[in-house]
Design an enzyme around this catalytic site. Structure first.
Site, PDB file in Angstrom:
ATOM      1  N   ASP A  33       0.816  -1.365   0.049  1.00 49.92           N
ATOM      2  CA  ASP A  33      -0.337  -0.268  -0.279  1.00 49.92           C
ATOM      3  C   ASP A  33       0.650   1.425  -0.510  1.00 49.92           C
ATOM      4  OD1 ASP A  33      -3.710   0.576   1.103  1.00 49.92           O
ATOM      5  OD2 ASP A  33      -1.873   2.270   1.027  1.00 49.92           O
ATOM      6  N   ALA A  80      -5.896   1.220  -6.036  1.00 53.93           N
ATOM      7  CA  ALA A  80      -6.636   2.186  -6.383  1.00 53.93           C
ATOM      8  C   ALA A  80      -7.000   3.529  -6.408  1.00 53.93           C
ATOM      9  CB  ALA A  80      -7.811   2.132  -6.667  1.00 53.93           C
ATOM     10  N   GLU A 123     -18.963   1.124 -11.339  1.00 55.95           N
ATOM     11  CA  GLU A 123     -19.584   2.106 -12.236  1.00 55.95           C
ATOM     12  C   GLU A 123     -19.558   1.867 -13.566  1.00 55.95           C
ATOM     13  OE1 GLU A 123     -18.165   5.354 -10.257  1.00 55.95           O
ATOM     14  OE2 GLU A 123     -18.412   5.341  -8.558  1.00 55.95           O
ATOM     15  N   TYR A 148     -12.560   8.386 -12.758  1.00 51.73           N
ATOM     16  CA  TYR A 148     -12.412   7.145 -11.995  1.00 51.73           C
ATOM     17  C   TYR A 148     -12.792   5.602 -12.539  1.00 51.73           C
ATOM     18  CZ  TYR A 148     -13.462   3.701  -8.813  1.00 51.73           C
ATOM     19  OH  TYR A 148     -14.068   2.845  -7.985  1.00 51.73           O
ATOM     20  N   ASN A 177     -22.172   0.130  -4.166  1.00 47.74           N
ATOM     21  CA  ASN A 177     -21.329   0.862  -3.000  1.00 47.74           C
ATOM     22  C   ASN A 177     -21.150   0.180  -1.769  1.00 47.74           C
ATOM     23  OD1 ASN A 177     -22.508   2.526  -5.280  1.00 47.74           O
ATOM     24  ND2 ASN A 177     -21.906   3.951  -3.510  1.00 47.74           N
ATOM     25  N   ARG A 271     -23.157  16.603  -9.014  1.00 51.04           N
ATOM     26  CA  ARG A 271     -22.097  16.517  -8.998  1.00 51.04           C
ATOM     27  C   ARG A 271     -21.604  16.005 -10.838  1.00 51.04           C
ATOM     28  NH1 ARG A 271     -20.306   9.954  -6.995  1.00 51.04           N
ATOM     29  NH2 ARG A 271     -19.048  11.077  -6.005  1.00 51.04           N
ATOM     30  N   GLY A 273     -22.109  15.142 -14.669  1.00 47.90           N
ATOM     31  CA  GLY A 273     -21.935  13.800 -15.479  1.00 47.90           C
ATOM     32  C   GLY A 273     -22.422  12.820 -14.333  1.00 47.90           C
TER      33      GLY A 273
HETATM   34  P1  NAD Z   1      -9.546   3.759  -0.579  1.00 48.73           P
HETATM   35  O1  NAD Z   1      -9.729   4.859  -1.915  1.00 48.73           O
HETATM   36  O2  NAD Z   1     -10.443   3.215   0.483  1.00 48.73           O
HETATM   37  O3  NAD Z   1      -8.539   2.300  -0.216  1.00 48.73           O
HETATM   38  C1  NAD Z   1      -7.650   2.195  -1.891  1.00 48.73           C
HETATM   39  C2  NAD Z   1      -6.337   2.192  -0.684  1.00 48.73           C
HETATM   40  O4  NAD Z   1      -5.070   1.459  -2.238  1.00 48.73           O
HETATM   41  C3  NAD Z   1      -6.014   2.769   0.291  1.00 48.73           C
HETATM   42  O5  NAD Z   1      -5.360   2.076   0.833  1.00 48.73           O
HETATM   43  C4  NAD Z   1      -4.789   3.392  -0.578  1.00 48.73           C
HETATM   44  O6  NAD Z   1      -3.160   3.999  -0.494  1.00 48.73           O
HETATM   45  C5  NAD Z   1      -4.398   2.588  -1.753  1.00 48.73           C
HETATM   46  N1  NAD Z   1      -3.690   2.760  -2.607  1.00 48.73           N
HETATM   47  C6  NAD Z   1      -4.026   4.300  -3.949  1.00 48.73           C
HETATM   48  N2  NAD Z   1      -2.413   4.178  -4.682  1.00 48.73           N
HETATM   49  C7  NAD Z   1      -2.393   3.049  -4.417  1.00 48.73           C
HETATM   50  C8  NAD Z   1      -0.555   2.833  -5.552  1.00 48.73           C
HETATM   51  N3  NAD Z   1      -0.255   3.478  -6.457  1.00 48.73           N
HETATM   52  N4  NAD Z   1       0.261   2.385  -4.996  1.00 48.73           N
HETATM   53  C9  NAD Z   1      -0.377   1.032  -3.794  1.00 48.73           C
HETATM   54  N5  NAD Z   1      -0.942   1.551  -2.774  1.00 48.73           N
HETATM   55  C10 NAD Z   1      -2.411   3.030  -3.298  1.00 48.73           C
HETATM   56  O7  NAD Z   1     -10.517   2.914  -1.687  1.00 48.73           O
HETATM   57  P2  NAD Z   1     -11.520   0.919  -1.607  1.00 48.73           P
HETATM   58  O8  NAD Z   1     -13.207   2.427  -1.131  1.00 48.73           O
HETATM   59  O9  NAD Z   1     -11.403   0.026  -0.264  1.00 48.73           O
HETATM   60  O10 NAD Z   1     -11.449   0.419  -2.705  1.00 48.73           O
HETATM   61  C11 NAD Z   1     -11.071  -0.366  -2.871  1.00 48.73           C
HETATM   62  C12 NAD Z   1     -11.005  -1.471  -4.127  1.00 48.73           C
HETATM   63  O11 NAD Z   1     -12.377  -1.044  -4.211  1.00 48.73           O
HETATM   64  C13 NAD Z   1     -10.405  -0.213  -5.688  1.00 48.73           C
HETATM   65  O12 NAD Z   1     -10.274  -0.783  -6.276  1.00 48.73           O
HETATM   66  C14 NAD Z   1     -11.881   0.373  -6.014  1.00 48.73           C
HETATM   67  O13 NAD Z   1     -12.220  -0.269  -7.365  1.00 48.73           O
HETATM   68  C15 NAD Z   1     -12.919  -0.743  -5.653  1.00 48.73           C
HETATM   69  N6  NAD Z   1     -14.481  -0.763  -4.952  1.00 48.73           N
HETATM   70  C16 NAD Z   1     -14.930   0.165  -4.467  1.00 48.73           C
HETATM   71  C17 NAD Z   1     -16.339   0.628  -3.888  1.00 48.73           C
HETATM   72  C18 NAD Z   1     -17.098   0.902  -2.982  1.00 48.73           C
HETATM   73  O14 NAD Z   1     -17.533   1.217  -3.322  1.00 48.73           O
HETATM   74  N7  NAD Z   1     -15.490   1.518  -2.189  1.00 48.73           N
HETATM   75  C19 NAD Z   1     -17.188  -0.592  -4.414  1.00 48.73           C
HETATM   76  C20 NAD Z   1     -16.572  -1.167  -6.201  1.00 48.73           C
HETATM   77  C21 NAD Z   1     -15.715  -1.415  -5.647  1.00 48.73           C
HETATM   78  O1  DAU Z   2     -20.710   1.597  -7.342  1.00 58.01           O
HETATM   79  C1  DAU Z   2     -19.672   1.320  -6.561  1.00 58.01           C
HETATM   80  C2  DAU Z   2     -18.902   2.916  -6.241  1.00 58.01           C
HETATM   81  O2  DAU Z   2     -19.253   3.786  -5.231  1.00 58.01           O
HETATM   82  C3  DAU Z   2     -17.240   2.362  -6.285  1.00 58.01           C
HETATM   83  O3  DAU Z   2     -16.495   2.189  -7.381  1.00 58.01           O
HETATM   84  C4  DAU Z   2     -16.334   3.477  -6.378  1.00 58.01           C
HETATM   85  O4  DAU Z   2     -14.788   3.798  -5.247  1.00 58.01           O
HETATM   86  C5  DAU Z   2     -17.329   4.489  -4.625  1.00 58.01           C
HETATM   87  O5  DAU Z   2     -16.737   6.418  -4.253  1.00 58.01           O
HETATM   88  C6  DAU Z   2     -18.436   4.477  -4.623  1.00 58.01           C
HETATM   89  O6  DAU Z   2     -18.689   5.375  -6.042  1.00 58.01           O
HETATM   90  P1  DAU Z   2     -19.997   6.443  -5.837  1.00 58.01           P
HETATM   91  O7  DAU Z   2     -19.931   8.373  -6.334  1.00 58.01           O
HETATM   92  O8  DAU Z   2     -21.684   6.046  -6.172  1.00 58.01           O
HETATM   93  O9  DAU Z   2     -19.919   6.864  -4.311  1.00 58.01           O
HETATM   94  P2  DAU Z   2     -20.056   9.008  -3.455  1.00 58.01           P
HETATM   95  O10 DAU Z   2     -19.648   7.534  -1.854  1.00 58.01           O
HETATM   96  O11 DAU Z   2     -19.581   9.170  -3.918  1.00 58.01           O
HETATM   97  O12 DAU Z   2     -21.370   8.584  -3.092  1.00 58.01           O
HETATM   98  C7  DAU Z   2     -22.449   8.059  -3.502  1.00 58.01           C
HETATM   99  C8  DAU Z   2     -24.073   8.861  -4.436  1.00 58.01           C
HETATM  100  O13 DAU Z   2     -24.146  10.126  -2.805  1.00 58.01           O
HETATM  101  C9  DAU Z   2     -23.436   9.459  -4.857  1.00 58.01           C
HETATM  102  O14 DAU Z   2     -24.943   9.480  -6.028  1.00 58.01           O
HETATM  103  C10 DAU Z   2     -23.436  10.805  -4.723  1.00 58.01           C
HETATM  104  C11 DAU Z   2     -24.157  11.172  -3.769  1.00 58.01           C
HETATM  105  N1  DAU Z   2     -22.854  12.107  -2.388  1.00 58.01           N
HETATM  106  C12 DAU Z   2     -21.844  12.174  -2.355  1.00 58.01           C
HETATM  107  C13 DAU Z   2     -21.550  13.125  -1.492  1.00 58.01           C
HETATM  108  C14 DAU Z   2     -20.124  12.405  -1.288  1.00 58.01           C
HETATM  109  C15 DAU Z   2     -24.477  13.334  -2.097  1.00 58.01           C
HETATM  110  O15 DAU Z   2     -25.443  13.672  -2.390  1.00 58.01           O
HETATM  111  N2  DAU Z   2     -23.394  14.085  -1.075  1.00 58.01           N
HETATM  112  C16 DAU Z   2     -22.763  13.746   0.024  1.00 58.01           C
HETATM  113  O16 DAU Z   2     -22.107  14.376   0.237  1.00 58.01           O
END
Ligand code: NAD
Ligand code: DAU
Length: 332
Positions: A33, A80, A123, A148, A177, A271, A273
Site C-alpha cells: 500500500d 486504486a 460504475e 475514476y 457501493n 456532481r 456527469g
Molecule cells: P480506498 O480509497 O479506501 O483505498 C484505496 C487504498 O489503495 C488506500 O489504502 C491507498 O493508500 C491505496 N493506494 C492508492 N494508490 C496506490 C498506489 N499507487 N499503490 C499502492 N497503494 C495505493 O478505496 P476502497 O473504497 O477501499 O476501494 C478499494 C477497491 O475496491 C478499489 O479498486 C475500488 O475501485 C474498488 N471498489 C470500491 C467500491 C466502494 O464502494 N468503495 C465498490 C466497488 C469496488
Molecule cells: O458503485 C461503486 C462505487 O461506489 C465505487 O467504485 C467507488 O469507489 C465508491 O466511491 C462509490 O462511488 P459513488 O460515487 O457512488 O459514491 P459516493 O460515496 O461518492 O457517492 C454516493 C452517492 O451520494 C452519489 O450519488 C453522490 C452522492 N453524494 C455524495 C457525497 C460525497 C451526495 O449526495 N453528497 C455527498 O456529500
C-alpha cells in the site's frame, strides 16, 4: 495455506478483506500500500504479525511489485484511487494508479505465473434509468462516466486482454457501493454521519434522486474470498445484495438515527456527469459459487456504522476540515 499479496490492503475495503482472510483462513498476507490520504494503517494494527506484513510502496513501481509477486501464490488487487469527485478535480493519479498500476501487476503475475483477482466496480457499466427494471449483469456494455470509472474500465479491459492473450490466470469482480467501518469521510455515508457528529449539516447533491445499491463491506470481502476459492479463471462476478436506495432515503435514515429532523439537510451543487442509478444482479455469484450475504439488513448495518463513527472520532476528526474545505471549493 496460501501466501496472498493484497494491494491497497490498508484502504477501506482492502483492510476489511485482510481481516476477513485472517479470521476465516490459514493464509498469510503481505499488504502492498502506498499509504495515500485514503489509507488506514490503524485498521490493520491489531492483526497478528505472523499473518500480516505491510510493505509501503507504489503498485505502479514495477521493481517492488515484481519482487513481492515472486514470493506469492495469489494477488488480490484492490489498490486504486477510488473517489469520483477527486477524479473530476484531478484525473492524473487515477490514470497512473488505476491503469498503469494494474498493467504493472499484470506483467508481474504473467512473469511469475501467479493467480490474480482484480477488484473492480459496477460504475464501469455507466448508469441506469430510475424507472427501468434492468440491472447490471456480467455481460452489460461498458459505458463509464467519470475519470475514476473510466480508469477502472480501462483496468478491467487490460485484465481480460492479459487473460485471453498472455495466459494470465485471473478472475474479476465488479461490486456496488460499499459501506461500513473505516470508509474515508470523503464518501457519501461517512461524510454525512461525521458532518452531523461535528456540528455541520448534511449535504445532498442535486435533487438526491440518484440510487445506489448498498452492500456492507464484510459481504464484499466474503464474496471476494468465495471467488478466490471457487471462481473460474477468466470469469467475472458481479457482487451486490439487491439493496437499492435513493440518496434522499439514506440521508433521512442518518438524520433520524442521530436524532435530527429528517428534512434538515442542504441541497448542494450536483456532481458533474452524476450517474443516476446503479443496480446489480448478483445471480451468477449466488448460483454458481453458492455465495450468500450475511449483512443484508441495511438499516441495522447503517445504525452500526453510525455508532462506529461516533466511537472513532479520533481517527476521522483530524482530516475533517481538509475534506470539507475541498468540497466547499466546488460548492458541495
Ligand atoms: P480506498 O480509497 O479506501 O483505498 C484505496 C487504498 O489503495 C488506500 O489504502 C491507498 O493508500 C491505496 N493506494 C492508492 N494508490 C496506490 C498506489 N499507487 N499503490 C499502492 N497503494 C495505493 O478505496 P476502497 O473504497 O477501499 O476501494 C478499494 C477497491 O475496491 C478499489 O479498486 C475500488 O475501485 C474498488 N471498489 C470500491 C467500491 C466502494 O464502494 N468503495 C465498490 C466497488 C469496488
Ligand atoms: O458503485 C461503486 C462505487 O461506489 C465505487 O467504485 C467507488 O469507489 C465508491 O466511491 C462509490 O462511488 P459513488 O460515487 O457512488 O459514491 P459516493 O460515496 O461518492 O457517492 C454516493 C452517492 O451520494 C452519489 O450519488 C453522490 C452522492 N453524494 C455524495 C457525497 C460525497 C451526495 O449526495 N453528497 C455527498 O456529500
Amino acid at each position: 495455506m496460501r501466501n496472498l499479496l493484497v494491494t491497497g490492503g490498508a484502504g477501506f475495503i482492502g483492510s476489511n478483506f485482510v481481516r476477513h482472510v485472517v479470521d476465516h483462513t490459514d493464509d498469510a498476507v503481505v499488504v502492498l500500500d502506498k499509504m495515500t490520504y485514503a489509507a488506514s494503517p490503524e485498521a490493520l494494527a491489531d492483526l497478528p504479525e505472523d499473518r500480516v506484513r505491510t510493505v509501503v510502496g507504489d503498485v505502479a513501481d514495477a521493481e517492488v511489485v515484481d519482487e513481492l509477486v515472486a514470493g506469492t501464490d495469489v494477488v488480490v488487487h484492490f489498490a486504486a484511487e477510488s473517489h469520483n469527485d477527486n477524479s473530476l478535480r484531478d484525473p492524473w493519479p487515477f490514470v497512473q494508479t488505476n491503469i498503469v498500476g494494474t498493467a504493472v501487476v499484470l506483467e508481474a503475475v504473467r512473469r511469475h505465473d501467479v493467480r490474480l483477482h482484480h477488484v473492480s466496480t459496477d460504475e464501469v457499466y455507466g448508469d441506469l434509468e430510475l424507472d427501468e427494471r434492468r440491472r447490471f449483469e456480467e455481460g452489460s456494455p461498458y459505458r463509464p462516466s467519470s475519470p475514476y470509472s473510466a480508469s477502472k474500465a480501462a483496468a478491467d479491459h487490460l485484465v481480460r486482454a492479459w487473460v485471453r492473450s498472455m495466459g494470465v490466470r485471473a478472475t474479476l469482480s465488479n461490486c456496488s457501493n460499499n459501506y461500513g467501518p473505516w470508509q474515508h469521510i470523503e464518501k457519501f455515508i461517512p461524510r454525512q454521519i461525521t458532518n452531523l457528529l461535528s456540528g455541520r449539516r448534511v449535504k445532498l447533491y442535486g435533487a438526491g434522486l440518484n440510487v445506489r445499491d448498498w452492500i456492507h463491506v464484510d459481504d464484499h470481502s466474503s464474496a471476494v474470498l468465495a471467488i478466490l476459492d471457487r471462481g473460474e479463471i477468466g470469469e467475472t462476478y458481479l457482487i451486490g445484495v439487491e439493496n437499492e436506495r435513493a440518496n434522499t432515503e439514506v440521508v433521512r435514515a442518518i438524520l433520524r438515527s442521530l436524532g435530527h429532523d429528517e428534512d434538515d439537510f442542504d441541497r448542494v451543487s450536483d456532481r458533474v456527469g452524476h450517474d443516476l442509478r446503479y443496480a446489480i444482479d448478483p445471480s451468477k455469484l449466488r448460483t454458481e459459487l453458492g455465495w450468500e450475504p450475511r449483512f443484508a439488513d441495511f438499516d441495522a448495518g447503517l445504525r452500526d456504522t453510525i455508532t462506529w463513527y461516533a466511537d472513532h472520532r479520533a481517527w476521522w476528526a483530524p482530516d475533517k476540515q481538509r475534506v470539507e474545505s475541498a468540497y466547499a471549493e466546488t460548492g458541495q
